[in-house]
Enzyme design. Structure first.
Site: not given
Length: 330
Positions: A155, A233, A235, A264, A283-284
């Site tokens: 994607g 990066t 899920r 998280e 999750h940055a």
């Protein structure tokens, strides 16, 4: 004067909602910001709400049913696995997202994780901070040029990552079912097993669906070549985290670098915490000043469009648009 609209914000990952307020104030819309974003609180806040904006908190079917006036649920971000989309469709609510934001940031983050693996950055940093000056701790290290990166899913983010990897002299393979979007220099494969066996780095770029949940399991990991690194990066729940821990501890693969986890923030006993060959960031990947401001503004404008009877871009559940029970107000 009471507000014309009430907009529930379940949670957000930035300091203030000033950007959203600057957009909503001219139409008389009031933001109701949840304190915890937990279901009990959302259920209590839902009845008078005209729209919902959500970042990571779960927007369940029960919460949606408790909001009879709500016309739209707008995701701050790309994935919508935290929203009960089927329930929203049944209730006539439009669900929207922002699928083309932060592609530069997340692709940069994936490349940074890959480089950290390639150059043993975290190992050297940890040891040096503890007073250990040990070049051997990061060995073996191999030149990046000529190594193979396998992108699983192709994607927007994977397509943005590919030329960055090519710039380092890497060979890039994309695993997807069609040739759509495959640029020059990218090798397309529809056969995952030999690609896993050939790749030095495997980077995940898939949405979380019933099909992809847990797809990176023991069988998947055992098909990867020894010495390879796994990067995620996308899920966290795409990976069976117990299987990954086993693969890391037994050196089925050399290492992993993850920006996402199934829970998280993770609990203290999370199976991947504390492993020396597993890099974890909070999750940055999406985060930059520019991307966050863009996200706040675009999500707010999607809500305004729905409240004013217009169809926002990037509708996740387009089947609702032709439904007799569509709540969009003309």
């Amino acid at each position: 004067m009471p507000p014309q609209y009430r907009i529930l914000v379940t949670d957000y990952a930035w300091d203030t909602l000033d950007i959203e307020r600057s957009i909503f104030d001219p139409i008389g819309a009031e933001i109701i910001a949840a304190k915890t974003g937990e279901e009990a609180e959302l259920l209590a806040l839902a009845p008078p709400i005209d729209a919902i904006m959500t970042n990571w908190k779960r927007v369940s079917a029960d919460v949606l049913k408790a909001a009879p006036k709500c016309v739209t649920v707008a995701r701050y971000g790309v994935g919508v696995d935290n929203i009960a989309v089927d329930a929203a469709t049944e209730l006539g609510m439009i669900v929207s997202n922002v699928p083309d934001y932060c592609v530069e940031e997340v692709s940069d983050h994936a490349m940074a994780l890959l480089l950290a693996c390639a150059r043993s950055i975290t190992t050297f940093d940890r040891d040096t901070q503890l007073g250990k000056w040990d070049l051997a701790a990061g060995r073996p290290m191999f030149r990046l040029r000529g190594k193979t990166l396998l992108l699983i899913g192709y994607g927007n983010i994977a397509r943005t990552l590919a030329p960055k990897a090519l710039g380092f002299g890497m060979k890039v393979i994309a695993f997807q079912r069609s040739r759509e979007g495959i640029e020059d220099g990218i090798v397309l494969t529809r056969d995952l097993a030999p690609a896993l066996a050939a790749a030095d780095y495997v980077s995940l770029h898939l949405p979380l669906t019933p099909t992809t949940r847990g797809m990176v399991n023991s069988d998947f990991l055992n098909q990867m070549r020894r010495g390879a690194f796994l990067i995620n990066t996308a899920r966290g729940a795409i990976i069976d985290e117990l299987a990954l821990r086993e693969a890391l501890q037994t050196h089925v693969i050399r290492g992993a670098a993850l920006d996402v986890l199934s829970q998280e923030p993770p609990p203290d006993d999370h199976p991947l915490l504390g492993l020396p060959n597993c890099i974890i960031t909070p999750h940055a990947g999406f985060n930059s000043v520019e991307s966050v401001e863009e996200l706040q503004e675009r999500t707010a404008r999607h809500v305004i469009m729905a409240l004013q009877g217009k169809i926002p871009p990037f509708v996740v559940n387009p089947q609702v648009l032709n439904a007799a029970h569509l709540r969009l107000r003309a």
